[in-house]
Design a protein around this motif. Structure first.
Motif, mmCIF file in Angstrom:
data_model
loop_
_atom_site.group_PDB
_atom_site.id
_atom_site.type_symbol
_atom_site.label_atom_id
_atom_site.label_comp_id
_atom_site.label_asym_id
_atom_site.label_seq_id
_atom_site.Cartn_x
_atom_site.Cartn_y
_atom_site.Cartn_z
ATOM 1 N N SER A 3 32.512 32.683 33.322
ATOM 2 C CA SER A 3 33.166 33.626 32.411
ATOM 3 C C SER A 3 33.372 34.959 33.109
ATOM 4 C CB SER A 3 32.315 33.841 31.167
ATOM 5 O OG SER A 3 32.229 32.658 30.422
ATOM 6 N N LEU A 4 34.389 35.678 32.676
ATOM 7 C CA LEU A 4 34.720 36.983 33.226
ATOM 8 C C LEU A 4 35.011 37.921 32.070
ATOM 9 C CD1 LEU A 4 35.610 38.834 35.646
ATOM 10 C CD2 LEU A 4 37.896 37.875 35.316
ATOM 11 N N LEU A 31 45.576 34.336 32.559
ATOM 12 C CA LEU A 31 44.780 35.108 33.509
ATOM 13 C C LEU A 31 44.106 34.212 34.540
ATOM 14 C CD1 LEU A 31 43.214 37.803 31.165
ATOM 15 C CD2 LEU A 31 45.055 38.093 32.830
ATOM 16 N N ALA A 32 43.610 33.053 34.118
ATOM 17 C CA ALA A 32 42.977 32.124 35.058
ATOM 18 C C ALA A 32 43.986 31.662 36.113
ATOM 19 C CB ALA A 32 42.401 30.934 34.310
ATOM 20 N N ARG A 33 45.214 31.354 35.677
ATOM 21 C CA ARG A 33 46.263 30.927 36.609
ATOM 22 C C ARG A 33 46.609 32.043 37.584
ATOM 23 N NH1 ARG A 33 50.042 29.887 33.184
ATOM 24 N NH2 ARG A 33 51.427 31.611 33.658
ATOM 25 N N LYS A 34 46.749 33.259 37.073
ATOM 26 C CA LYS A 34 47.090 34.395 37.929
ATOM 27 C C LYS A 34 45.967 34.708 38.923
ATOM 28 C CE LYS A 34 51.211 35.310 36.834
ATOM 29 N NZ LYS A 34 52.261 35.143 37.847
ATOM 30 N N LEU A 35 44.718 34.584 38.484
ATOM 31 C CA LEU A 35 43.595 34.806 39.396
ATOM 32 C C LEU A 35 43.580 33.770 40.513
ATOM 33 C CD1 LEU A 35 40.551 35.897 37.209
ATOM 34 C CD2 LEU A 35 41.504 37.092 39.174
ATOM 35 N N GLU A 36 43.888 32.529 40.159
ATOM 36 C CA GLU A 36 43.935 31.484 41.174
ATOM 37 C C GLU A 36 45.056 31.766 42.175
ATOM 38 O OE1 GLU A 36 44.147 26.639 41.596
ATOM 39 O OE2 GLU A 36 43.962 27.525 39.613
ATOM 40 N N GLU A 37 46.229 32.163 41.688
ATOM 41 C CA GLU A 37 47.335 32.520 42.586
ATOM 42 C C GLU A 37 46.938 33.679 43.491
ATOM 43 O OE1 GLU A 37 50.738 33.341 40.136
ATOM 44 O OE2 GLU A 37 50.839 31.293 39.374
ATOM 45 N N TYR A 38 46.289 34.667 42.915
ATOM 46 C CA TYR A 38 45.842 35.841 43.671
ATOM 47 C C TYR A 38 44.852 35.447 44.755
ATOM 48 C CZ TYR A 38 43.708 40.421 44.533
ATOM 49 O OH TYR A 38 43.225 41.562 45.107
#
Length: 83
Positions: A3-4, A31-38
């Motif tokens: 969790s974040l 947000l999870a998808r964007k964090l993974e891309e990042y």
């Protein structure tokens, strides 16, 4: 999964929730998808760099005169057969 917790302006979060609903997803999924891309950015950039280096080194192409054929040239036999 871990969790974040983040701090977000309530107005921004409200607009994000509305947009997520419109896109049939949750803010959490987005947000999870964007964090993974990042997190994968360096890997993706290195893959693109490798691809572009290979493309630049390639000798394949249309030649110094440019393309010397037309679509009709490529399909002439086929066109004659079915005409």
């Amino acid at each position: 999964m871990t969790s974040l917790t983040i701090n977000v302006d309530p107005k921004v979060l409200k607009r994000a929730r509305i947009k997520a609903i419109e896109n049939d997803e949750s803010v959490n999924q987005y947000l999870a998808r964007k964090l993974e891309e990042y997190a994968n950015t360096d890997t993706q950039e290195s893959h693109w760099k490798e691809f572009l280096d290979l493309a630049r080194a390639s000798t394949a192409g249309s030649g110094p005169e440019g393309r010397t054929w037309t679509r009709e040239d490529l399909y002439r036999e086929r066109l004659e057969r079915f005409s």
